[in-house]
Design a protein around this motif. Structure first.
Motif, PDB file in Angstrom:
ATOM      1  N   ILE A 165       0.906  21.205 -59.836  1.00 17.58           N
ATOM      2  CA  ILE A 165      -0.413  21.816 -59.983  1.00 17.58           C
ATOM      3  C   ILE A 165      -1.438  20.796 -60.484  1.00 17.58           C
ATOM      4  O   ILE A 165      -2.559  20.730 -59.983  1.00 17.58           O
ATOM      5  N   VAL A 166      -1.037  19.984 -61.464  1.00 15.94           N
ATOM      6  CA  VAL A 166      -1.946  18.968 -61.989  1.00 15.94           C
ATOM      7  C   VAL A 166      -2.318  17.967 -60.896  1.00 15.94           C
ATOM      8  O   VAL A 166      -3.488  17.611 -60.735  1.00 15.94           O
ATOM      9  N   ILE A 184      -4.774  19.563 -58.430  1.00 15.94           N
ATOM     10  CA  ILE A 184      -6.135  19.623 -58.972  1.00 15.94           C
ATOM     11  C   ILE A 184      -6.768  18.239 -58.977  1.00 15.94           C
ATOM     12  O   ILE A 184      -7.925  18.069 -58.584  1.00 15.94           O
ATOM     13  N   LEU A 238      -7.732  17.247 -55.433  1.00 19.90           N
ATOM     14  CA  LEU A 238      -8.932  17.930 -54.944  1.00 19.90           C
ATOM     15  C   LEU A 238     -10.196  17.360 -55.563  1.00 19.90           C
ATOM     16  O   LEU A 238     -11.223  17.215 -54.901  1.00 19.90           O
ATOM     17  N   THR A 239     -10.162  17.016 -56.828  1.00 19.82           N
ATOM     18  CA  THR A 239     -11.357  16.495 -57.485  1.00 19.82           C
ATOM     19  C   THR A 239     -11.637  15.063 -57.066  1.00 19.82           C
ATOM     20  O   THR A 239     -12.793  14.689 -56.893  1.00 19.82           O
TER      21      THR A 239
END
Length: 57
Positions: free
Chosen positions: A43-44, A47, A50-51
């Motif tokens: 998950i990290v 994220i 995506l950023t």
């Protein structure tokens, strides 16, 4: 990470079926820990991916 979680889960299930309750509990505990750690890392990284992708384009 998930590979190791599955391996420990299988070891725990086999040990539980054969009656080694202590070994089964330990293996299932390790499997659960590895699963959650792998999920958090995934998950990290998702994220972060995506950023970072937004900043590059």
């Amino acid at each position: 990470m998930f590979k190791w979680a599955i391996i420990f889960a299988v070891i725990g299930l086999i040990a539980g079926a054969l009656g080694f309750t202590g070994a089964a509990g330990a293996a299932m505990g390790v499997a659960k820990l590895l699963f959650w750690v792998g999920l958090v890392i995934a998950i990290v990284l998702l994220i972060l991916g995506l950023t970072v992708a937004r900043k590059v384009t």
